[in-house]
Design an enzyme around this catalytic site. Structure first.
Site, PDB file in Angstrom:
ATOM      1  N   LYS A  44      -8.262  -9.019  -2.020  1.00  0.00           N
ATOM      2  CA  LYS A  44      -8.047  -7.889  -2.940  1.00  0.00           C
ATOM      3  C   LYS A  44      -9.015  -7.715  -3.976  1.00  0.00           C
ATOM      4  O   LYS A  44      -9.417  -8.827  -4.711  1.00  0.00           O
ATOM      5  CB  LYS A  44      -6.648  -7.869  -3.484  1.00  0.00           C
ATOM      6  CG  LYS A  44      -5.740  -7.917  -2.351  1.00  0.00           C
ATOM      7  CD  LYS A  44      -4.187  -7.817  -2.955  1.00  0.00           C
ATOM      8  CE  LYS A  44      -3.073  -8.148  -1.778  1.00  0.00           C
ATOM      9  NZ  LYS A  44      -2.895  -6.786  -1.039  1.00  0.00           N
ATOM     10  N   ARG A  87       7.260   6.910   7.227  1.00  0.00           N
ATOM     11  CA  ARG A  87       7.981   8.185   7.849  1.00  0.00           C
ATOM     12  C   ARG A  87       7.277   9.415   7.087  1.00  0.00           C
ATOM     13  O   ARG A  87       7.220  10.547   7.834  1.00  0.00           O
ATOM     14  CB  ARG A  87       9.414   8.350   7.420  1.00  0.00           C
ATOM     15  CG  ARG A  87      10.467   7.445   8.283  1.00  0.00           C
ATOM     16  CD  ARG A  87      11.755   7.692   8.099  1.00  0.00           C
ATOM     17  NE  ARG A  87      12.880   6.687   8.686  1.00  0.00           N
ATOM     18  CZ  ARG A  87      13.223   6.850   9.822  1.00  0.00           C
ATOM     19  NH1 ARG A  87      12.910   8.122  10.543  1.00  0.00           N
ATOM     20  NH2 ARG A  87      13.937   6.190  10.566  1.00  0.00           N
ATOM     21  N   GLY A 135       3.397 -10.276   2.730  1.00  0.00           N
ATOM     22  CA  GLY A 135       2.781 -10.832   1.672  1.00  0.00           C
ATOM     23  C   GLY A 135       3.686 -11.807   1.190  1.00  0.00           C
ATOM     24  O   GLY A 135       3.786 -13.187   1.890  1.00  0.00           O
ATOM     25  N   SER A 136       4.399 -11.593   0.298  1.00  0.00           N
ATOM     26  CA  SER A 136       5.427 -12.736  -0.299  1.00  0.00           C
ATOM     27  C   SER A 136       6.577 -13.233   0.723  1.00  0.00           C
ATOM     28  O   SER A 136       6.948 -14.320   0.753  1.00  0.00           O
ATOM     29  CB  SER A 136       6.077 -11.960  -1.406  1.00  0.00           C
ATOM     30  OG  SER A 136       5.302 -11.328  -2.204  1.00  0.00           O
ATOM     31  N   GLY A 160       6.836  -5.411   1.268  1.00  0.00           N
ATOM     32  CA  GLY A 160       8.415  -5.642   1.569  1.00  0.00           C
ATOM     33  C   GLY A 160       8.968  -6.194   2.728  1.00  0.00           C
ATOM     34  O   GLY A 160      10.140  -6.246   3.020  1.00  0.00           O
ATOM     35  N   GLY A 178       5.739  -7.489  -3.067  1.00  0.00           N
ATOM     36  CA  GLY A 178       6.605  -8.475  -3.735  1.00  0.00           C
ATOM     37  C   GLY A 178       8.047  -8.424  -3.940  1.00  0.00           C
ATOM     38  O   GLY A 178       8.586  -9.110  -4.813  1.00  0.00           O
ATOM     39  N   ASP A 207      -0.393 -13.144   3.397  1.00  0.00           N
ATOM     40  CA  ASP A 207      -0.872 -13.584   2.367  1.00  0.00           C
ATOM     41  C   ASP A 207      -0.992 -14.955   2.148  1.00  0.00           C
ATOM     42  O   ASP A 207      -0.047 -15.497   2.605  1.00  0.00           O
ATOM     43  CB  ASP A 207       0.031 -12.883   1.238  1.00  0.00           C
ATOM     44  CG  ASP A 207      -0.332 -11.466   0.969  1.00  0.00           C
ATOM     45  OD1 ASP A 207      -1.370 -10.842   1.407  1.00  0.00           O
ATOM     46  OD2 ASP A 207       0.234 -10.951  -0.021  1.00  0.00           O
TER      47      ASP A 207
END
Lengths: 187, 290
Positions: free
Chosen positions: B79, B163, B233-234, B212, B151, B22
Site C-alpha cells: 500500500k 450493492r 485484512g485483519s 471487514g 480493520g 494482509d
C-alpha cells in the site's frame, strides 16, 4: 462435446466465454461432485498454480482428473495450467499432475514488471498474439514432446499426445484458433 | 490504452476467484501462501492495529516488503498513501506486483489521487460507489475493490459498497444511449467509461470485495453479491487460528454457492477477530479519497 473448465481459481470465465462462442458445451469443475457430470475435454486456466494445485487435491478432484488425462482426454492448459501438467518444476517443490514430460520454470520472466506482449509464430497456426503475465517457460522438453512455439529462445508452447500447453493466454485475446484446434483434437 | 495497462488488467483477471491476504511478516506470508492465498498484501501493521495505534500511517519499510517478496512465489502487493506518488515510485522501484493506493493509510493529498497512468506497475484502488470506481480507473487503476471499513471485522460497509456499485451498473445498463452523456457529467468521468459500463453491464476492470471480511460466510456473501474475489485484512491474523481460517475462506470463495460445504468450513475455526461495529468507530476510512 462437453468441455470441463477447472474453476477453482483464476481466469476460467474467459475460457468459458471463448468455448461457448465456438459452440461447445461447458461445465465448471469446483468440487469432487462436479466430476460426476459428463465431459470429454479439460481446460486448465491461468491463475495461481499454488492455489489451483492445493484446491484440486483438497476438494477431491486430483486423482480422477490425473487418471483421465493419462487415459487420453484432450487438455488445454494455459500459464498456471502448464505448471499443473509439468513433470518437473525447476524452481519450486510443488508438483501436480506431472503428465507432461517437460521441466518448467515458474515466474520465469520475473515479477509483473517483466510481463509482456509478443506476436510470434506457432507451428500449425501461424502468427499469434501472446500475452505473458508473470509467465512460466519450458526449460527442457522430452524428445517426444512437440515444440509449437519459442519466444526469445525459450519454449512457450508444446503438444504431447492429448495435452496442449502454453505459457501465454489465448483466452485473453480475440483469436480463437488455439481453442478451435483444441476442440478438434481426437478423444 | 497502453499495452502495459492491458497486461496489468490481465494480472487482476488471473487473481479472480481468489483471496488476497494482509500479512506483516515473511512467516505470515508463507502461512497465507500455504493456505491458498492468490496474492499477499505486505504491510507493517494490519488495519485493526493501524486503527488501534492512531497517528499517521505510511507506506511500509521496503526492507520488510522485500523480505515478503523473497518468502513467497505468489504476487506481492503493498500500500501507498492516497496521492503519495513518491511512495508509489518507491514501490515500483522494488518491483512490487500491485500497488494499493489505499485509504487505510493516512492520505497524503486531500484533493488529488496519484496519476497512475505514469506508472508501469499496476494499481488497485478502493471505491464505495460507481463514480469513485470509474474516477480511479480513469486515473489508471487496473483493478477496483470495495472500500468496506477496514480493520473492523464488520462487513456491513463492504456489502453496502458492493450493492451501490451493482445497482448503479444495472441502472446505467438500462439507460437509453442519449442519457449516458449526462450520466458521465454526474459521475465526473469520461463518456467512454460510462458507455463501457452500459454496453458490458460491468466495470472495465476486475472488482474485488474488501473491508471487514472475517469469516468464510462473509467471503461467500461478497461473492454471491458479485465480487470477483476477496481481500481479507485483519480477519485472518487477528483470529484464533489464522492458518485454518485462511484455508476455510479460500475454499468458501471457490465454492461460494455450496452452503453445505461452507457449513463444514465454518465449524471449529476458533475465535474470530473481535470486531468493532460501524457506529462505534470514530474514523471512517471509507470517507478518505473520493
Amino acid at each position: 462435446m462437453t468441455v470441463a473448465v477447472l474453476a477453482v481459481q483464476g481466469a476460467f470465465e474467459e475460457h468459458k466465454k471463448m468455448l461457448l462462442g465456438l459452440g461447445a458445451k461447458v461445465i465448471e469443475l469446483r468440487k469432487a461432485e462436479d466430476l460426476k457430470k459428463d465431459f470429454n475435454r479439460l481446460v486448465l486456466p491461468g491463475g495461481e498454480s499454488t492455489v489451483q494445485g492445493k484446491l484440486l487435491r483438497e476438494l477431491g478432484m486430483f486423482e480422477s482428473l490425473q487418471k483421465r488425462i493419462e487415459e487420453g482426454m484432450p487438455v488445454l492448459a494455459t500459464c498456471a495450467g502448464l505448471i499443473l501438467l509439468a513433470k518437473e518444476i525447476s524452481n519450486d517443490a510443488g508438483r501436480c499432475f506431472q503428465t507432461l514430460p517437460v521441466t518448467v520454470k515458474r515466474n520465469a520472466y520475473g515479477r509483473q514488471l517483466g510481463s509482456f506482449f509478443y506476436e510470434g509464430e506457432i507451428k500449425g497456426i501461424g502468427q499469434y498474439p501472446m500475452e505473458f503475465i508473470r509467465a512460466p517457460y519450458i526449460e527442457k522438453a522430452d524428445e517426444e514432446v512437440s515444440v509449437l512455439a519459442e519466444v526469445k529462445g525459450n519454449i512457450v508452447a508444446v503438444q504431447y499426445k492429448n495435452q496442449l500447453a502454453m505459457s501465454f493466454h489465448p483466452e485473453l485475446t480475440e483469436d480463437t484458433r488455439i481453442h478451435e484446434q483444441f476442440l478438434s483434437m481426437i478423444d | 490504452m497502453s499495452k502495459q495497462y492491458e497486461l496489468n488488467k490481465e494480472l487482476a483477471q488471473m487473481l479472480k476467484g481468489g483471496v488476497i491476504m494482509d500479512v506483516t511478516t515473511p512467516e505470515q506470508a508463507e502461512i497465507a501462501q500455504n493456505a491458498g492465498a492468490c496474492a499477499v498484501m505486505a504491510l507493517e501493521r494490519i488495519p485493526a492495529d493501524i486503527r488501534a495505534a492512531g497517528g499517521v500511517s505510511r507506506m511500509s519499510d521496503p526492507k520488510m516488503i522485500r523480505g515478503i517478496q523473497e518468502a513467497v512465489s505468489i504476487p506481492v502487493m503493498a500500500k501507498c498513501r492516497i496521492g503519495h506518488f513518491v511512495e508509489a515510485q518507491i514501490l515500483e522501484a522494488i518491483e512490487i506486483d500491485y500497488i494499493d493506493e489505499s485509504e487505510v493509510l493516512s492520505p497524503a493529498d486531500d484533493v488529488y489521487h496519484i496519476d497512475k497512468t505514469q506508472f508501469k506497475v499496476p494499481f488497485v484502488c478502493g471505491a464505495k460507489d460507481l463514480g469513485e470506481a470509474l474516477r480511479r480507473i480513469n486515473e489508471g487503476a487496473s483493478m477496483i475493490r470495495t472500500k468496506g471499513e477496514p480493520g473492523t471485522g464488520d462487513v456491513v460497509q463492504a456489502v453496502r459498497h458492493m450493492r451501490m456499485m451493482n445497482s448503479a451498473i444495472a441502472r446505467i445498463s438500462s439507460m437509453r444511449e442519449d442519457e449516458l452523456f449526462n450520466e458521465a457529467k454526474e459521475l465526473c468521468v469520461p463518456y467512454e467509461l460510462v458507455k463501457y459500463v452500459h454496453d458490458n453491464n460491468r466495470l472495465p476492470v476486475v472488482n474485488f470485495a474488501a473491508g471487514g471480511v472475517a469469516t468464510p460466510a462473509d467471503a461467500a456473501l461478497m461473492m454471491q453479491l458479485g465480487a470477483e474475489g476477496v481481500f481479507v485484512g485483519s480477519g485472518i491474523f487477528k483470529s484464533g487460528n489464522p492458518a485454518k481460517r485462511a484455508d476455510a475462506i479460500v475454499k468458501a470463495v471457490t465454492n461460494y454457492q455450496d452452503s453445505a460445504l461452507i457449513a463444514d468450513l465454518s465449524a471449529d475455526l476458533g475465535e474470530a477477530m473481535v470486531g468493532i461495529n460501524e457506529d462505534e468507530i470514530e474514523l471512517l476510512m471509507a470517507e478518505r479519497g473520493k
